[in-house]
Design an enzyme around this catalytic site. Sequence first.
Site, PDB file in Angstrom:
ATOM      1  N   THR A 180       5.151   6.803   6.497  1.00 19.64           N
ATOM      2  CA  THR A 180       5.782   5.514   6.816  1.00 19.64           C
ATOM      3  C   THR A 180       6.955   5.290   5.871  1.00 19.64           C
ATOM      4  O   THR A 180       6.901   5.711   4.717  1.00 19.64           O
ATOM      5  CB  THR A 180       4.732   4.398   6.619  1.00 19.64           C
ATOM      6  OG1 THR A 180       3.778   4.528   7.661  1.00 19.64           O
ATOM      7  CG2 THR A 180       5.340   2.999   6.643  1.00 19.64           C
ATOM      8  N   ASP A 211      -0.444  -2.502   9.658  1.00 14.56           N
ATOM      9  CA  ASP A 211       0.061  -3.590   8.810  1.00 14.56           C
ATOM     10  C   ASP A 211       1.584  -3.689   8.789  1.00 14.56           C
ATOM     11  O   ASP A 211       2.136  -4.756   8.523  1.00 14.56           O
ATOM     12  CB  ASP A 211      -0.409  -3.373   7.369  1.00 14.56           C
ATOM     13  CG  ASP A 211       0.090  -2.025   6.829  1.00 14.56           C
ATOM     14  OD1 ASP A 211      -0.118  -0.997   7.504  1.00 14.56           O
ATOM     15  OD2 ASP A 211       0.705  -2.004   5.745  1.00 14.56           O
TER      16      ASP A 211
HETATM   17  N1  ASP Z   1       0.414   1.508   7.014  1.00 19.41           N
HETATM   18  C1  ASP Z   1       0.719   2.277   8.190  1.00 19.41           C
HETATM   19  C2  ASP Z   1      -0.252   1.905   9.278  1.00 19.41           C
HETATM   20  O1  ASP Z   1      -1.415   1.700   9.001  1.00 19.41           O
HETATM   21  C3  ASP Z   1       0.659   3.733   7.961  1.00 19.41           C
HETATM   22  C4  ASP Z   1       1.270   4.235   6.665  1.00 19.41           C
HETATM   23  O2  ASP Z   1       1.730   3.468   5.864  1.00 19.41           O
HETATM   24  O3  ASP Z   1       1.309   5.458   6.453  1.00 19.41           O
HETATM   25  O4  ASP Z   1       0.143   1.877  10.423  1.00 19.41           O
END
Ligand code: ASP
Length: 333
Positions: A180, A211
């Site tokens: 991300t 999130d």
């Molecule tokens: N937080 C992101 C999600 O849960 C994924 C990530 O940060 O790698 O969609």
Amino acid sequence: MSHAAVSPVLVIHGGAGVVVRDMTPAKEQAVRAAMTQALQQGHARLKAGDSALDAVIAAIAVLEDDPHFNAGKGAVFTHDGRNELDAAIMDGDTLRAGAVAGVEHVKNPILLARAVMEHSPHVMLSGAGAEAFAKEQGIALVDAAYFRTDARWQQLQRALKEDADKQPHADVETAKHFGTVGAVALDARGRLAAGTSTGGMTDKRWGRIGDSPIIGAGTYANEGCAVSGTGWGEFYIRTVAAHQICMKVTQMRVPLKRAAAEVINQQIPSMGGNGGAIALDAEGHIAIPFNTDGMYRGWIGADGVPHVAIYGDEDDGTTEIPEPAPADSDEQP
Ligand code: ASP
């Protein structure tokens, strides 16, 4: 809101997780180059006197276009073999925000999040409706095949096999939510902004939304603090992680590093979650806590030198930046 003039700062991340296992030297070099480019492009906007918001968007768009990150091109695949993208942006100066969830044809979801903030009466749009709005706004739409990379496809195949074998996701579990991207910035006028963009988690189902596009969970900014999170999203939602860090800083006067560590290094792991965050306050203090092996992270400040780090034991240079004493330390008993 008026602020004292400050030195602009930009901090970015490209995800937290296990970074060593699949990291070839060529991949590491490519990741570092993309992070450096994102820092330089975002910082150029700050130096030109543009807003923190412009810098955040510029940096995130570079990472969305790079296939090594789980955002835009190179996003992870859902259980059904699709790419469903989420993004959010927040302007700390005005508390305006925009977000999109589950879009499948928007080349740069962060640009659509900004359009939602600036040109719609809403904060969050999803799926087909969000794409109809993108079309109206002249935001670039692409064929779904644009987002596909072979590495992400293979990652999904491994996850599906581990599901079928009922094996624990030994290797994939952490990699499921890695890559991300996010940015936080402080501009010369003292304004803060935060943004995050992601494909979510590999093998996600049922229209799952994490999130990242939820204001307060993965993305938040106000007049004194900006945060972008990355990690196991369900835990960031349940702890309202980004908002919680900012409330500690702006309401409870907890120093940024301590506030961020309390949420990322204590609360989230104590609940069984993992991940990291980038945080920035109105004085330009930086915090980059993570509870994983590593985190793609970088920052650039007054001297214009980009700093990029990946591994947990790698010096990211933020220790050089002094942290102010806790607000209550000089109070009389
Ligand atoms: N937080 C992101 C999600 O849960 C994924 C990530 O940060 O790698 O969609």
